[in-house]
Design an enzyme around this catalytic site. Structure first.
Site, short mmCIF file in Angstrom:
data_model
loop_
_atom_site.label_atom_id
_atom_site.label_comp_id
_atom_site.label_asym_id
_atom_site.label_seq_id
_atom_site.Cartn_x
_atom_site.Cartn_y
_atom_site.Cartn_z
CB ILE A 54 0.67 -1.73 -8.37
CG1 ILE A 54 -0.82 -1.89 -8.65
CG2 ILE A 54 1.39 -2.95 -8.42
CD1 ILE A 54 -1.26 -2.15 -10.27
CB CYS A 55 5.08 1.18 -7.09
SG CYS A 55 5.01 1.14 -9.01
CB THR A 56 2.69 2.14 -2.47
OG1 THR A 56 3.06 3.32 -3.18
CG2 THR A 56 2.69 2.37 -0.95
CG LEU A 59 8.80 -0.75 -3.55
CD1 LEU A 59 9.02 0.42 -3.66
CD2 LEU A 59 9.54 -1.89 -3.75
#
Length: 164
Positions: A54-56, A59
């Protein structure tokens, strides 16, 4: 679950309040101080971990829409508890040109000052603070674990800055 204002969390700076200053190193080991960005808007994005799904996705969406932030005279500062070494590899792999800041030691101290550190899991939660050119928090949100932030929310919040 829906996103909640980050200020609802203990320790989170309230919208209309002053953003806590901090200094962290970026992925290159260079010091980055929030107060050095006075005169520019800052989008402060806390995320759990580099290389996570999810973070990738979040970002990369920011990376692919940098013009949205640049048009609002806004700088992206993305913060996680990862080391600068992990962040450098992450930025290189994903092509991030904005600063990834290491809130590594003292572990999560900056995330704690913004009310988004989860001590049980040892990670920053998905909190975002949009800080105006004078250092005032103009927008904040905290998303539940596993729920990505919506780029449309950034667009709306940044448009509000232009009117202020």
């Amino acid at each position: 679950m829906t996103a909640a204002p980050a200020a609802a969390r203990v320790g989170a700076p309230a919208v209309g309040g002053t953003a806590p200053d901090f200094e962290l190193v970026n992925q290159y080991g260079e010091p980055v101080r929030l107060s050095d960005y006075r005169g520019r808007n800052v989008v402060l994005v806390f995320y759990p971990f580099a290389f996570s799904g999810i973070c990738t996705g979040e970002l990369c969406e920011i990376r692919d829409n940098l013009a949205l932030f640049e048009d609002a005279n806004a700088t992206i500062l993305a913060v996680s508890v990862d080391s600068k070494f992990s962040l450098r590899a992450y930025a290189a792999q994903e092509g991030y040109t904005f600063d990834l800041l290491a809130d590594f030691w003292p572990h999560g101290a900056v995330a704690s000052s913004y009310g988004v550190f989860d001590a049980e899991s040892g990670m920053a939660q998905r909190g975002t603070f949009i800080i105006d050119a004078g250092g005032t928090v103009r927008y904040s949100v905290l998303n539940p674990r596993g729920q990505a932030r919506d780029l449309a929310d950034y667009r709306t919040a940044l448009a509000g800055l232009e009117k202020a």
